[in-house]
Design an enzyme around this catalytic site. Structure first.
Site, short mmCIF file in Angstrom:
data_model
loop_
_atom_site.label_atom_id
_atom_site.label_comp_id
_atom_site.label_asym_id
_atom_site.label_seq_id
_atom_site.Cartn_x
_atom_site.Cartn_y
_atom_site.Cartn_z
CG HIS A 1 -2.10 0.78 1.26
ND1 HIS A 1 -2.46 1.62 0.25
CD2 HIS A 1 -3.04 0.97 2.24
CE1 HIS A 1 -3.55 2.30 0.60
NE2 HIS A 1 -3.92 1.92 1.81
CG HIS B 1 -4.09 0.37 -8.46
ND1 HIS B 1 -5.45 0.26 -8.38
CD2 HIS B 1 -3.69 1.21 -7.49
CE1 HIS B 1 -5.87 1.03 -7.39
NE2 HIS B 1 -4.83 1.62 -6.83
CG ASP C 1 2.88 4.60 -3.74
OD1 ASP C 1 2.77 5.72 -3.22
OD2 ASP C 1 2.14 3.65 -3.45
N1 CMC Z 1 5.51 -6.51 -9.81
C1 CMC Z 1 5.52 -7.69 -10.46
N2 CMC Z 1 4.40 -8.35 -10.78
C2 CMC Z 1 3.24 -7.79 -10.43
C3 CMC Z 1 3.16 -6.56 -9.77
C4 CMC Z 1 4.37 -5.92 -9.45
N3 CMC Z 1 4.36 -4.75 -8.79
N4 CMC Z 1 1.87 -6.25 -9.55
C5 CMC Z 1 1.16 -7.24 -10.07
N5 CMC Z 1 1.98 -8.19 -10.59
C6 CMC Z 1 1.60 -9.42 -11.22
C7 CMC Z 1 1.34 -10.48 -10.17
O1 CMC Z 1 2.51 -11.19 -9.83
C8 CMC Z 1 0.32 -11.34 -10.84
O2 CMC Z 1 0.95 -12.18 -11.76
P1 CMC Z 1 0.48 -13.69 -11.98
O3 CMC Z 1 -0.93 -13.57 -12.49
O4 CMC Z 1 1.45 -14.23 -12.95
O5 CMC Z 1 0.55 -14.34 -10.63
C9 CMC Z 1 -0.51 -10.34 -11.64
O6 CMC Z 1 0.35 -9.23 -11.88
C10 CMC Z 1 -1.74 -9.85 -10.88
O7 CMC Z 1 -1.27 -9.28 -9.67
P2 CMC Z 1 -1.96 -9.41 -8.28
O8 CMC Z 1 -0.91 -9.40 -7.20
O9 CMC Z 1 -2.95 -10.52 -8.25
O10 CMC Z 1 -2.76 -8.09 -8.25
P3 CMC Z 1 -3.40 -7.46 -6.97
O11 CMC Z 1 -4.58 -6.73 -7.42
O12 CMC Z 1 -3.59 -8.42 -5.87
O13 CMC Z 1 -2.21 -6.50 -6.50
C11 CMC Z 1 -0.93 -4.79 -5.81
C12 CMC Z 1 -2.21 -5.17 -6.50
C13 CMC Z 1 -0.86 -3.27 -5.69
C14 CMC Z 1 -0.87 -5.38 -4.39
C15 CMC Z 1 0.27 -5.32 -6.63
O14 CMC Z 1 0.23 -4.79 -7.93
C16 CMC Z 1 1.59 -5.05 -5.97
O15 CMC Z 1 2.00 -5.82 -5.08
N6 CMC Z 1 2.29 -3.95 -6.37
C17 CMC Z 1 3.54 -3.59 -5.72
C18 CMC Z 1 3.26 -2.76 -4.48
C19 CMC Z 1 2.75 -1.39 -4.81
O16 CMC Z 1 3.28 -0.70 -5.66
N7 CMC Z 1 1.72 -0.95 -4.07
C20 CMC Z 1 1.11 0.38 -4.25
C21 CMC Z 1 -0.32 0.25 -4.68
S1 CMC Z 1 -1.10 1.71 -5.31
C22 CMC Z 1 -0.91 3.05 -4.32
C23 CMC Z 1 -0.92 2.84 -2.86
O17 CMC Z 1 -1.83 2.30 -2.28
O18 CMC Z 1 0.04 3.30 -2.30
#
Ligand code: CMC
Length: 373
Positions: free
Chosen positions: A219, A258, A309
Protein backbone atom coordinates in the site's frame (compact mmCIF):
# COMPACT_ATOMS: atom_id res chain seq x y z
CA UNK A 1 -23.93 -20.50 4.59
CA UNK A 2 -26.35 -19.56 1.82
CA UNK A 3 -25.75 -16.82 -0.79
CA UNK A 4 -22.03 -17.21 -0.37
CA UNK A 5 -19.97 -14.51 -2.12
CA UNK A 6 -16.24 -14.91 -1.77
CA UNK A 7 -13.37 -13.17 -3.56
CA UNK A 8 -9.83 -13.45 -2.13
CA UNK A 9 -8.69 -9.99 -1.05
CA UNK A 10 -12.31 -8.83 -1.64
CA UNK A 11 -11.22 -8.16 -5.24
CA UNK A 12 -13.99 -6.42 -7.15
CA UNK A 13 -16.43 -6.71 -4.23
CA UNK A 14 -18.60 -3.65 -3.60
CA UNK A 15 -18.35 -3.22 0.17
CA UNK A 16 -20.37 -0.01 0.57
CA UNK A 17 -21.64 3.23 -0.94
CA UNK A 18 -19.65 6.45 -0.97
CA UNK A 19 -20.14 10.03 -2.18
CA UNK A 20 -16.47 10.87 -1.74
CA UNK A 21 -14.49 9.44 -4.67
CA UNK A 22 -14.99 7.35 -7.78
CA UNK A 23 -12.11 5.18 -9.00
CA UNK A 24 -12.65 3.93 -12.56
CA UNK A 25 -10.34 2.49 -15.22
CA UNK A 26 -10.66 5.71 -17.19
CA UNK A 27 -11.07 8.32 -14.48
CA UNK A 28 -10.56 9.28 -10.86
CA UNK A 29 -12.74 11.93 -9.27
CA UNK A 30 -13.24 13.45 -5.86
CA UNK A 31 -16.89 14.38 -5.30
CA UNK A 32 -17.38 14.62 -9.05
CA UNK A 33 -14.29 16.67 -9.91
CA UNK A 34 -11.72 14.97 -12.16
CA UNK A 35 -8.29 14.53 -10.60
CA UNK A 36 -6.61 16.31 -13.53
CA UNK A 37 -8.84 19.32 -13.03
CA UNK A 38 -8.18 19.39 -9.30
CA UNK A 39 -4.44 18.94 -9.84
CA UNK A 40 -4.20 21.99 -12.09
CA UNK A 41 -6.78 24.33 -10.57
CA UNK A 42 -6.79 23.81 -6.80
CA UNK A 43 -4.53 23.59 -3.76
CA UNK A 44 -4.42 20.79 -1.21
CA UNK A 45 -6.34 22.86 1.34
CA UNK A 46 -9.18 23.33 -1.19
CA UNK A 47 -9.21 19.58 -1.85
CA UNK A 48 -9.24 18.84 1.88
CA UNK A 49 -12.25 21.16 2.23
CA UNK A 50 -13.93 19.41 -0.69
CA UNK A 51 -13.43 16.00 0.86
CA UNK A 52 -14.49 17.00 4.36
CA UNK A 53 -17.30 19.48 3.62
CA UNK A 54 -18.52 18.12 0.28
CA UNK A 55 -17.79 21.25 -1.79
CA UNK A 56 -14.83 23.30 -2.90
CA UNK A 57 -14.54 26.38 -0.68
CA UNK A 58 -15.15 29.94 -1.80
CA UNK A 59 -12.48 32.48 -0.79
CA UNK A 60 -13.88 33.21 2.66
CA UNK A 61 -14.47 29.53 3.41
CA UNK A 62 -10.90 28.81 2.37
CA UNK A 63 -9.48 31.49 4.64
CA UNK A 64 -11.56 30.17 7.52
CA UNK A 65 -10.36 26.63 6.79
CA UNK A 66 -6.75 27.75 6.67
CA UNK A 67 -7.03 29.73 9.88
CA UNK A 68 -8.59 26.74 11.69
CA UNK A 69 -5.70 24.61 10.46
CA UNK A 70 -3.19 27.25 11.61
CA UNK A 71 -4.83 27.40 15.02
CA UNK A 72 -4.15 23.68 15.53
CA UNK A 73 -0.59 23.54 14.26
CA UNK A 74 1.37 23.86 17.54
CA UNK A 75 1.82 20.36 18.99
CA UNK A 76 1.14 19.85 22.71
CA UNK A 77 4.52 19.98 24.57
CA UNK A 78 3.72 16.57 26.12
CA UNK A 79 3.54 15.10 22.61
CA UNK A 80 6.88 16.63 21.59
CA UNK A 81 8.34 15.21 24.82
CA UNK A 82 6.95 11.76 23.93
CA UNK A 83 8.55 11.99 20.48
CA UNK A 84 11.91 12.65 22.15
CA UNK A 85 11.57 9.41 24.13
CA UNK A 86 11.14 7.17 21.08
CA UNK A 87 14.44 5.52 20.05
CA UNK A 88 15.92 7.25 17.01
CA UNK A 89 15.97 4.07 14.92
CA UNK A 90 12.20 3.60 15.12
CA UNK A 91 10.60 4.07 11.70
CA UNK A 92 8.76 7.31 11.00
CA UNK A 93 5.45 5.54 10.29
CA UNK A 94 5.58 3.86 13.70
CA UNK A 95 6.37 7.19 15.30
CA UNK A 96 3.50 8.84 13.45
CA UNK A 97 1.10 6.11 14.57
CA UNK A 98 2.19 6.64 18.19
CA UNK A 99 2.20 10.41 17.79
CA UNK A 100 -1.39 10.55 16.55
CA UNK A 101 -2.49 8.20 19.30
CA UNK A 102 -0.76 10.36 21.92
CA UNK A 103 -2.20 13.55 20.38
CA UNK A 104 -5.64 12.00 20.84
CA UNK A 105 -5.27 12.50 24.61
CA UNK A 106 -5.03 16.24 23.96
CA UNK A 107 -7.81 16.49 21.38
CA UNK A 108 -8.99 20.11 21.52
CA UNK A 109 -12.30 19.33 19.78
CA UNK A 110 -15.08 18.14 22.04
CA UNK A 111 -18.15 16.29 20.80
CA UNK A 112 -18.97 13.92 17.97
CA UNK A 113 -21.47 15.74 15.76
CA UNK A 114 -20.65 15.79 12.04
CA UNK A 115 -19.36 19.36 12.49
CA UNK A 116 -17.20 18.31 15.44
CA UNK A 117 -15.82 15.43 13.38
CA UNK A 118 -14.98 17.79 10.50
CA UNK A 119 -13.19 20.11 12.88
CA UNK A 120 -11.35 17.16 14.43
CA UNK A 121 -10.29 16.18 10.91
CA UNK A 122 -8.69 19.59 10.37
CA UNK A 123 -6.93 19.21 13.71
CA UNK A 124 -5.66 15.77 12.59
CA UNK A 125 -4.30 17.32 9.38
CA UNK A 126 -2.31 19.74 11.54
CA UNK A 127 -1.17 17.00 13.93
CA UNK A 128 0.10 14.64 11.22
CA UNK A 129 2.09 17.39 9.49
CA UNK A 130 3.43 18.61 12.82
CA UNK A 131 4.52 15.15 14.02
CA UNK A 132 6.30 14.31 10.75
CA UNK A 133 8.21 17.61 10.78
CA UNK A 134 9.04 17.49 14.50
CA UNK A 135 10.26 13.90 14.32
CA UNK A 136 12.49 14.71 11.38
CA UNK A 137 14.05 17.56 13.37
CA UNK A 138 14.60 15.41 16.43
CA UNK A 139 16.29 12.53 14.63
CA UNK A 140 18.59 14.97 12.86
CA UNK A 141 19.57 16.49 16.23
CA UNK A 142 17.63 19.69 15.72
CA UNK A 143 14.88 21.22 17.79
CA UNK A 144 11.31 21.21 16.42
CA UNK A 145 10.34 24.54 14.93
CA UNK A 146 7.29 26.64 15.68
CA UNK A 147 4.86 26.95 12.80
CA UNK A 148 5.35 29.97 10.57
CA UNK A 149 2.18 31.95 9.93
CA UNK A 150 0.97 32.38 6.38
CA UNK A 151 2.44 29.25 4.79
CA UNK A 152 0.38 26.72 2.84
CA UNK A 153 0.06 23.26 4.39
CA UNK A 154 2.72 21.85 2.04
CA UNK A 155 5.11 24.75 2.65
CA UNK A 156 4.55 24.52 6.39
CA UNK A 157 5.50 20.83 6.51
CA UNK A 158 8.65 21.53 4.49
CA UNK A 159 9.57 24.58 6.53
CA UNK A 160 9.05 22.92 9.90
CA UNK A 161 10.96 19.80 8.81
CA UNK A 162 13.86 21.34 6.93
CA UNK A 163 14.15 24.71 8.66
CA UNK A 164 14.17 26.85 5.52
CA UNK A 165 11.50 28.56 3.49
CA UNK A 166 10.84 26.04 0.72
CA UNK A 167 11.19 27.16 -2.88
CA UNK A 168 8.18 27.50 -5.13
CA UNK A 169 8.87 24.24 -7.00
CA UNK A 170 9.14 22.13 -3.86
CA UNK A 171 6.00 23.65 -2.39
CA UNK A 172 4.00 23.18 -5.60
CA UNK A 173 5.11 19.60 -6.12
CA UNK A 174 4.48 18.57 -2.53
CA UNK A 175 1.08 20.26 -2.78
CA UNK A 176 0.39 18.30 -5.98
CA UNK A 177 1.29 14.96 -4.39
CA UNK A 178 -0.92 15.81 -1.41
CA UNK A 179 -3.80 16.37 -3.85
CA UNK A 180 -3.10 13.12 -5.71
CA UNK A 181 -2.78 11.06 -2.53
CA UNK A 182 -5.76 12.54 -0.69
CA UNK A 183 -8.47 10.03 -1.49
CA UNK A 184 -9.01 6.73 -3.31
CA UNK A 185 -12.33 5.16 -2.21
CA UNK A 186 -12.18 1.76 -0.49
CA UNK A 187 -8.42 1.18 -0.54
CA UNK A 188 -7.10 -0.96 2.33
CA UNK A 189 -6.37 1.82 4.84
CA UNK A 190 -9.63 3.65 4.17
CA UNK A 191 -11.61 0.46 4.48
CA UNK A 192 -9.81 -0.32 7.75
CA UNK A 193 -10.69 3.18 8.99
CA UNK A 194 -14.33 2.67 8.04
CA UNK A 195 -14.41 -0.62 9.94
CA UNK A 196 -13.30 1.30 13.04
CA UNK A 197 -15.99 3.95 12.47
CA UNK A 198 -18.61 1.25 11.99
CA UNK A 199 -18.09 -0.03 15.56
CA UNK A 200 -18.84 3.51 16.84
CA UNK A 201 -15.25 3.85 18.00
CA UNK A 202 -13.52 7.24 17.84
CA UNK A 203 -11.89 9.08 14.96
CA UNK A 204 -8.36 9.05 16.39
CA UNK A 205 -8.55 5.24 16.63
CA UNK A 206 -9.68 5.20 13.00
CA UNK A 207 -6.71 7.30 11.88
CA UNK A 208 -4.23 5.26 13.91
CA UNK A 209 -5.62 2.17 12.17
CA UNK A 210 -5.30 3.89 8.80
CA UNK A 211 -1.64 4.72 9.48
CA UNK A 212 -0.84 1.14 10.48
CA UNK A 213 -2.52 -0.15 7.33
CA UNK A 214 -0.94 2.36 4.95
CA UNK A 215 2.54 1.51 6.21
CA UNK A 216 2.72 -1.83 4.36
CA UNK A 217 4.72 -1.88 1.10
CA UNK A 218 1.77 -3.29 -0.87
CA UNK A 219 0.00 0.00 0.00
CA UNK A 220 1.51 3.40 0.91
CA UNK A 221 4.88 1.97 1.91
CA UNK A 222 5.48 1.43 -1.81
CA UNK A 223 6.73 4.99 -2.39
CA UNK A 224 9.68 4.39 -0.06
CA UNK A 225 10.19 0.84 -1.33
CA UNK A 226 10.24 2.07 -4.94
CA UNK A 227 12.87 4.71 -4.17
CA UNK A 228 14.98 2.26 -2.19
CA UNK A 229 14.87 -0.02 -5.24
CA UNK A 230 16.06 2.80 -7.55
CA UNK A 231 18.84 3.75 -5.14
CA UNK A 232 20.50 0.36 -5.73
CA UNK A 233 21.36 1.30 -9.31
CA UNK A 234 24.21 3.45 -10.52
CA UNK A 235 23.25 3.17 -14.19
CA UNK A 236 20.28 2.36 -16.47
CA UNK A 237 22.15 -0.84 -17.48
CA UNK A 238 22.24 -2.01 -13.86
CA UNK A 239 18.52 -1.28 -13.50
CA UNK A 240 17.75 -3.11 -16.74
CA UNK A 241 19.72 -6.19 -15.65
CA UNK A 242 17.96 -6.16 -12.27
CA UNK A 243 14.44 -5.91 -13.69
CA UNK A 244 14.98 -8.76 -16.11
CA UNK A 245 16.29 -10.90 -13.29
CA UNK A 246 13.23 -9.89 -11.23
CA UNK A 247 11.03 -11.18 -14.08
CA UNK A 248 12.80 -14.53 -14.00
CA UNK A 249 12.55 -14.73 -10.22
CA UNK A 250 8.94 -13.47 -10.32
CA UNK A 251 9.69 -10.70 -7.80
CA UNK A 252 7.15 -8.00 -7.08
CA UNK A 253 8.40 -4.61 -8.26
CA UNK A 254 7.38 -1.87 -5.88
CA UNK A 255 5.47 1.09 -7.31
CA UNK A 256 3.88 -0.98 -10.08
CA UNK A 257 0.48 -2.59 -10.45
CA UNK A 258 -2.85 -1.77 -8.91
CA UNK A 259 -5.86 -3.70 -7.71
CA UNK A 260 -8.26 -1.55 -9.76
CA UNK A 261 -6.26 0.17 -12.52
CA UNK A 262 -5.11 -2.31 -15.11
CA UNK A 263 -4.15 0.22 -17.83
CA UNK A 264 -2.33 2.71 -15.66
CA UNK A 265 -2.94 4.95 -12.66
CA UNK A 266 -4.24 8.45 -13.55
CA UNK A 267 -2.27 9.93 -10.65
CA UNK A 268 0.97 8.40 -11.95
CA UNK A 269 0.48 9.91 -15.42
CA UNK A 270 -0.01 13.38 -13.91
CA UNK A 271 2.95 13.11 -11.56
CA UNK A 272 5.34 11.54 -14.06
CA UNK A 273 5.03 14.55 -16.37
CA UNK A 274 5.95 16.84 -13.48
CA UNK A 275 8.78 14.54 -12.45
CA UNK A 276 10.35 14.69 -15.93
CA UNK A 277 10.23 18.49 -15.85
CA UNK A 278 11.73 18.52 -12.36
CA UNK A 279 14.54 16.13 -13.31
CA UNK A 280 15.40 18.27 -16.36
CA UNK A 281 15.33 21.46 -14.31
CA UNK A 282 17.63 19.93 -11.70
CA UNK A 283 19.90 18.43 -14.35
CA UNK A 284 19.17 14.95 -12.98
CA UNK A 285 18.03 13.20 -16.15
CA UNK A 286 20.30 10.28 -15.21
CA UNK A 287 17.65 9.40 -12.63
CA UNK A 288 14.95 9.42 -15.31
CA UNK A 289 17.03 7.00 -17.37
CA UNK A 290 17.20 4.61 -14.41
CA UNK A 291 13.47 5.19 -13.78
CA UNK A 292 12.67 4.33 -17.41
CA UNK A 293 14.98 1.31 -17.38
CA UNK A 294 12.63 -0.25 -14.83
CA UNK A 295 9.40 1.20 -16.17
CA UNK A 296 9.72 0.40 -19.87
CA UNK A 297 10.14 -3.38 -19.48
CA UNK A 298 7.37 -3.45 -16.84
CA UNK A 299 4.97 -1.72 -19.23
CA UNK A 300 6.11 -3.20 -22.55
CA UNK A 301 6.94 -6.74 -21.50
CA UNK A 302 4.64 -7.30 -18.51
CA UNK A 303 1.83 -4.79 -19.19
CA UNK A 304 2.06 -3.70 -15.57
CA UNK A 305 1.95 0.08 -15.18
CA UNK A 306 3.44 2.37 -12.55
CA UNK A 307 1.10 3.40 -9.76
CA UNK A 308 1.38 6.84 -8.13
CA UNK A 309 4.05 5.63 -5.71
CA UNK A 310 6.62 5.06 -8.46
CA UNK A 311 6.94 8.67 -9.69
CA UNK A 312 6.28 9.96 -6.19
CA UNK A 313 9.34 8.28 -4.68
CA UNK A 314 11.70 9.88 -7.19
CA UNK A 315 9.89 13.23 -7.08
CA UNK A 316 10.41 13.45 -3.32
CA UNK A 317 14.01 12.30 -3.74
CA UNK A 318 14.80 15.01 -6.29
CA UNK A 319 13.22 17.54 -3.94
CA UNK A 320 15.80 16.48 -1.36
CA UNK A 321 13.34 14.85 1.05
CA UNK A 322 14.58 11.98 3.23
CA UNK A 323 13.19 8.60 2.16
CA UNK A 324 11.67 7.79 5.55
CA UNK A 325 9.36 10.81 5.18
CA UNK A 326 7.69 9.59 1.97
CA UNK A 327 5.00 7.33 3.43
CA UNK A 328 4.40 9.71 6.35
CA UNK A 329 3.79 12.48 3.77
CA UNK A 330 1.22 10.16 2.18
CA UNK A 331 -0.46 10.06 5.62
CA UNK A 332 -0.42 13.89 5.82
CA UNK A 333 -2.56 13.81 2.69
CA UNK A 334 -4.69 10.67 3.06
CA UNK A 335 -5.73 11.69 6.58
CA UNK A 336 -8.29 13.91 4.81
CA UNK A 337 -9.76 10.98 2.86
CA UNK A 338 -9.76 8.76 5.94
CA UNK A 339 -11.57 11.42 7.96
CA UNK A 340 -14.13 12.03 5.19
CA UNK A 341 -14.84 8.29 5.09
CA UNK A 342 -14.97 8.07 8.88
CA UNK A 343 -17.61 10.80 8.91
CA UNK A 344 -19.55 9.22 6.03
CA UNK A 345 -19.56 5.86 7.81
CA UNK A 346 -20.35 7.29 11.25
CA UNK A 347 -23.26 9.38 9.98
CA UNK A 348 -24.91 6.53 8.04
CA UNK A 349 -23.70 3.50 9.88
CA UNK A 350 -24.12 -0.21 9.71
CA UNK A 351 -21.56 -2.38 11.51
CA UNK A 352 -19.06 -3.81 9.02
CA UNK A 353 -18.89 -7.46 9.91
CA UNK A 354 -18.38 -9.87 7.01
CA UNK A 355 -18.24 -13.66 7.28
CA UNK A 356 -15.36 -16.04 6.70
CA UNK A 357 -15.32 -19.45 5.08
CA UNK A 358 -14.17 -22.07 7.54
CA UNK A 359 -11.29 -24.22 6.22
CA UNK A 360 -10.00 -25.73 9.49
CA UNK A 361 -10.27 -29.25 10.93
CA UNK A 362 -13.60 -31.12 10.88
CA UNK A 363 -15.62 -31.26 14.11
CA UNK A 364 -13.75 -33.22 16.81
CA UNK A 365 -13.81 -33.79 20.54
CA UNK A 366 -11.41 -32.41 23.16
CA UNK A 367 -9.01 -35.07 24.50
CA UNK A 368 -8.37 -34.52 28.23
CA UNK A 369 -4.92 -32.96 28.74
CA UNK A 370 -3.33 -36.05 30.33
CA UNK A 371 -4.23 -38.18 27.29
CA UNK A 372 -2.86 -35.84 24.57
CA UNK A 373 0.32 -37.00 22.81
N1 CMC B 1 5.51 -6.51 -9.81
C1 CMC B 1 5.52 -7.69 -10.46
N2 CMC B 1 4.40 -8.35 -10.78
C2 CMC B 1 3.24 -7.79 -10.43
C3 CMC B 1 3.16 -6.56 -9.77
C4 CMC B 1 4.37 -5.92 -9.45
N3 CMC B 1 4.36 -4.75 -8.79
N4 CMC B 1 1.87 -6.25 -9.55
C5 CMC B 1 1.16 -7.24 -10.07
N5 CMC B 1 1.98 -8.19 -10.59
C6 CMC B 1 1.60 -9.42 -11.22
C7 CMC B 1 1.34 -10.48 -10.17
O1 CMC B 1 2.51 -11.19 -9.83
C8 CMC B 1 0.32 -11.34 -10.84
O2 CMC B 1 0.95 -12.18 -11.76
P1 CMC B 1 0.48 -13.69 -11.98
O3 CMC B 1 -0.93 -13.57 -12.49
O4 CMC B 1 1.45 -14.23 -12.95
O5 CMC B 1 0.55 -14.34 -10.63
C9 CMC B 1 -0.51 -10.34 -11.64
O6 CMC B 1 0.35 -9.23 -11.88
C10 CMC B 1 -1.74 -9.85 -10.88
O7 CMC B 1 -1.27 -9.28 -9.67
P2 CMC B 1 -1.96 -9.41 -8.28
O8 CMC B 1 -0.91 -9.40 -7.20
O9 CMC B 1 -2.95 -10.52 -8.25
O10 CMC B 1 -2.76 -8.09 -8.25
P3 CMC B 1 -3.40 -7.46 -6.97
O11 CMC B 1 -4.58 -6.73 -7.42
O12 CMC B 1 -3.59 -8.42 -5.87
O13 CMC B 1 -2.21 -6.50 -6.50
C11 CMC B 1 -0.93 -4.79 -5.81
C12 CMC B 1 -2.21 -5.17 -6.50
C13 CMC B 1 -0.86 -3.27 -5.69
C14 CMC B 1 -0.87 -5.38 -4.39
C15 CMC B 1 0.27 -5.32 -6.63
O14 CMC B 1 0.23 -4.79 -7.93
C16 CMC B 1 1.59 -5.05 -5.97
O15 CMC B 1 2.00 -5.82 -5.08
N6 CMC B 1 2.29 -3.95 -6.37
C17 CMC B 1 3.54 -3.59 -5.72
C18 CMC B 1 3.26 -2.76 -4.48
C19 CMC B 1 2.75 -1.39 -4.81
O16 CMC B 1 3.28 -0.70 -5.66
N7 CMC B 1 1.72 -0.95 -4.07
C20 CMC B 1 1.11 0.38 -4.25
C21 CMC B 1 -0.32 0.25 -4.68
S1 CMC B 1 -1.10 1.71 -5.31
C22 CMC B 1 -0.91 3.05 -4.32
C23 CMC B 1 -0.92 2.84 -2.86
O17 CMC B 1 -1.83 2.30 -2.28
O18 CMC B 1 0.04 3.30 -2.30
Amino acid sequence: MTDEIYKPGLEGVIAGDTDIAAVEQTSLSYRGYGIGDLATKTTFEEVAHLLLYGELPNSSQLSEFRSTLAQYRALPPELVQALRLIPTDVGMMDVLRTGVSMAGHFDPVKGDSADDLRRRSVWLMAVTGGVVSARHRLITNKEPLDPKPGLSHAAQILYQALGEDPDETATRLLDLTLILYAEHEYNASTFATRVVASTLSDMVSGIVTGIGTLKGPLHGGANEAAMNMLLQFDSPAAASAWIHEAFVKKHKVMGFGHRVYKNGDHRAFILEDELRTLAAKKDQMNWMEIYDAIKDPMVNEKKIFPNVDYPCGLTYYLLGLPVDMYTPLFVCSRVTGWCAHFIEQATNNRLIRPRSRYTGPAAREVTPIGQRS
